[in-house]
Design a protein around this motif. Sequence first.
Motif, short mmCIF file in Angstrom:
data_model
loop_
_atom_site.label_atom_id
_atom_site.label_comp_id
_atom_site.label_asym_id
_atom_site.label_seq_id
_atom_site.Cartn_x
_atom_site.Cartn_y
_atom_site.Cartn_z
N ILE A 176 44.44 35.35 44.11
CA ILE A 176 43.03 34.95 43.95
C ILE A 176 42.84 33.52 44.45
CG2 ILE A 176 41.25 34.43 42.23
CD1 ILE A 176 42.40 36.79 40.56
N LYS A 177 43.79 32.66 44.11
CA LYS A 177 43.71 31.27 44.56
C LYS A 177 43.73 31.19 46.09
CE LYS A 177 46.22 26.87 44.21
NZ LYS A 177 47.43 26.21 43.63
N PHE A 178 44.63 31.96 46.71
CA PHE A 178 44.71 31.96 48.18
C PHE A 178 43.39 32.42 48.81
CE2 PHE A 178 45.27 34.21 52.17
CZ PHE A 178 45.96 33.28 52.93
N LEU A 179 42.86 33.53 48.31
CA LEU A 179 41.62 34.08 48.88
C LEU A 179 40.44 33.12 48.68
CD1 LEU A 179 42.03 37.80 47.80
CD2 LEU A 179 42.07 36.92 50.15
N SER A 180 40.37 32.51 47.51
CA SER A 180 39.24 31.62 47.24
C SER A 180 39.29 30.38 48.14
CB SER A 180 39.24 31.21 45.77
OG SER A 180 40.38 30.43 45.46
N LYS A 181 40.48 29.92 48.46
CA LYS A 181 40.59 28.71 49.29
C LYS A 181 40.50 29.00 50.78
CE LYS A 181 43.08 25.58 46.26
NZ LYS A 181 44.23 24.66 46.13
N ASN A 182 40.94 30.17 51.19
CA ASN A 182 41.04 30.44 52.63
C ASN A 182 40.03 31.44 53.18
OD1 ASN A 182 43.65 28.91 53.33
ND2 ASN A 182 44.24 30.11 51.54
N LYS A 183 39.52 32.33 52.32
CA LYS A 183 38.63 33.37 52.83
C LYS A 183 37.22 33.34 52.21
CE LYS A 183 40.13 35.71 55.42
NZ LYS A 183 40.38 35.48 56.88
N LYS A 184 37.12 32.86 50.96
CA LYS A 184 35.83 32.73 50.27
C LYS A 184 35.00 34.03 50.26
CE LYS A 184 35.25 27.73 50.84
NZ LYS A 184 36.68 27.54 50.73
N PRO A 185 35.55 35.11 49.75
CA PRO A 185 34.76 36.36 49.64
C PRO A 185 33.72 36.24 48.52
CG PRO A 185 36.87 36.62 48.55
CD PRO A 185 36.89 35.25 49.17
N ASP A 186 32.77 37.17 48.47
CA ASP A 186 31.76 37.17 47.40
C ASP A 186 32.36 37.64 46.08
OD1 ASP A 186 29.66 36.36 49.07
OD2 ASP A 186 29.49 38.40 49.85
N VAL A 187 33.24 38.65 46.16
CA VAL A 187 33.89 39.22 44.97
C VAL A 187 35.34 39.53 45.34
CG1 VAL A 187 33.83 41.03 43.21
CG2 VAL A 187 31.72 40.32 44.32
N ILE A 188 36.26 39.38 44.39
CA ILE A 188 37.65 39.75 44.63
C ILE A 188 38.00 40.96 43.77
CG2 ILE A 188 40.06 39.01 44.38
CD1 ILE A 188 39.12 36.15 44.92
N LEU A 189 38.44 42.03 44.40
CA LEU A 189 38.88 43.23 43.68
C LEU A 189 40.36 43.09 43.34
CD1 LEU A 189 37.26 46.14 45.74
CD2 LEU A 189 36.36 44.95 43.74
N CYS A 190 40.70 43.33 42.09
CA CYS A 190 42.10 43.29 41.64
C CYS A 190 42.54 44.71 41.33
CB CYS A 190 42.24 42.41 40.41
SG CYS A 190 41.79 40.69 40.69
N ALA A 191 43.31 45.32 42.23
CA ALA A 191 43.76 46.70 42.04
C ALA A 191 44.92 46.74 41.05
CB ALA A 191 44.19 47.29 43.39
N LEU A 192 44.85 47.70 40.15
CA LEU A 192 45.88 47.81 39.10
C LEU A 192 46.42 49.24 39.07
CD1 LEU A 192 47.18 46.13 36.86
CD2 LEU A 192 45.34 46.85 35.35
N SER A 193 47.73 49.37 39.27
CA SER A 193 48.34 50.70 39.29
C SER A 193 48.43 51.26 37.87
CB SER A 193 49.74 50.62 39.90
OG SER A 193 50.43 51.83 39.68
N GLU A 194 48.16 52.56 37.75
CA GLU A 194 48.23 53.22 36.44
C GLU A 194 49.66 53.19 35.90
OE1 GLU A 194 45.23 53.79 35.70
OE2 GLU A 194 45.56 54.58 33.70
N ASN A 195 50.66 53.05 36.80
CA ASN A 195 52.06 53.04 36.37
C ASN A 195 52.38 51.85 35.47
OD1 ASN A 195 52.52 55.30 37.93
ND2 ASN A 195 53.07 54.09 39.75
N PHE A 196 51.58 50.78 35.56
CA PHE A 196 51.92 49.57 34.82
C PHE A 196 51.02 49.33 33.60
CE2 PHE A 196 53.07 48.55 39.33
CZ PHE A 196 54.44 48.67 39.14
N ILE A 197 50.02 50.19 33.42
CA ILE A 197 49.03 49.97 32.36
C ILE A 197 49.69 49.88 30.98
CG2 ILE A 197 47.13 51.04 31.08
CD1 ILE A 197 46.25 49.73 33.64
N THR A 198 50.63 50.78 30.71
CA THR A 198 51.22 50.81 29.36
C THR A 198 52.02 49.55 29.05
OG1 THR A 198 53.12 52.00 30.26
CG2 THR A 198 51.37 53.31 29.28
#
Length: 433
Positions: free
Chosen positions: A84-106
């Motif tokens: 998130i830090k990299f994207l905010s400093k270098n790309k400046k998108p409107d929104v950042i999507l954070c994908a989360l795998s179901e394998n790690f939820i538990t």
Amino acid sequence: MDKILGWIESCKKHIDGKQSKNPHPNLFLNFCGFNKDVGFQSDIVYDDSYVRKINNSEFDVIIKKKDNLEERIGDIAELYLTEIKFLSKNKKPDVILCALSENFITYIQEKEAEETEDEEDEKEKSAEESDIDTEDVSEKEQNFRRYLKAKAMQYNIPIQIVRDRIAKPTADMQDEATIAWNFFTALYYKASGTPWALIRKDVAETTCYAGISFFKSRDRSTTQTSIAQIFNELGKGVILRGEEITLKKNDRVPHLSEEQAFNLLTLSLKEYYDAVKIFPKRLVLHKTSNFSEDEIYGFTQAARQLHINQIDLVSIQHSDVRLYRQGNYPPMRGTQFTLTEKHHVLYTRGSVPYYETYPGKYIPSPIEIKLAYYDESPNLICDEIVALTKMNWNNTQFDRKYPITIECARNVGEILKYLDQTDNMQLKYSFYM
């Protein structure tokens, strides 16, 4: 991540709504597709340089090394925060999507039983009695979603956490079209869009709506902090954190002192002015507990100092009153029952003519409206509360039980408790959704 990118691509096209056994044509709507030609008339624009991958092996190393849930959540969140830090400093998108795998939820959540609507109702009732967020599920709450949203605020770009099961919904999830509506509505709002707005009765008049609430720290110590959110008809506004509140030994309901109420509203209205460049002519303040005399005096003095002469102070609480109507369906949404001039019962959930049915699973319970101080008519105040139940841009359900002023207060408190004293908080609601 590939699953989610593929799903987003597929949502550019029309998605059929759910077919129910007893068809009500308007109950499950088709999704129009997210593209520049229909509906939102917008595109998601990105290239490979916006896509940052976190390897599964990085998750595995943390999961094997860290038995402590708090440490595991912190370390996994750090993986996302680095990107998130990299994207905010270098790309400046409107929104950042954070994908989360179901394998790690538990590995990043506490065990908690799925709640029924009735149980949620009881929890809301309990919270209202104390006017404090009481959702904690352990001695010290651990919640990955809230932690990541709080820590990501410092990079000044809203994030959207999305689990990869969204690409292939299971039977216990919403239908595909409804999922798409909810996801893209929230995304559109976070990218500074206005999905819909309240109808303004007079364009020359400006009204703003505010909610006041309190929340406990994660370790449930005695510290409670007041927060205020102010919106206008377009949903534009600010969120402010007030001073710490000390509970009285014989009263578990927190109240602001006269000075605290004055300071909180004064600061909130000034921040609101900086955001929208105009003071409202009318202020409506919602709270889930009764207003004390000190609070009424403090809030009204703060408003008058800024030349806001129309003020409504409204308590919105759970009600044990039930109304019945002829036939098989519960009362209509919007049904208002007047007990006294200052005390009303209001159905914000109920039968809806547009749906040709009642869309809920359980018997709807109304809310009680208590007017501590008011300049507008009680009927208009109740109409506005019904309208404000449509204003949660985190999903497209237009008949939420509570107005956005109350829901926002709770959502903000859930995130704010994860901020350290030195962390900066964001003023926009899009960072807390």
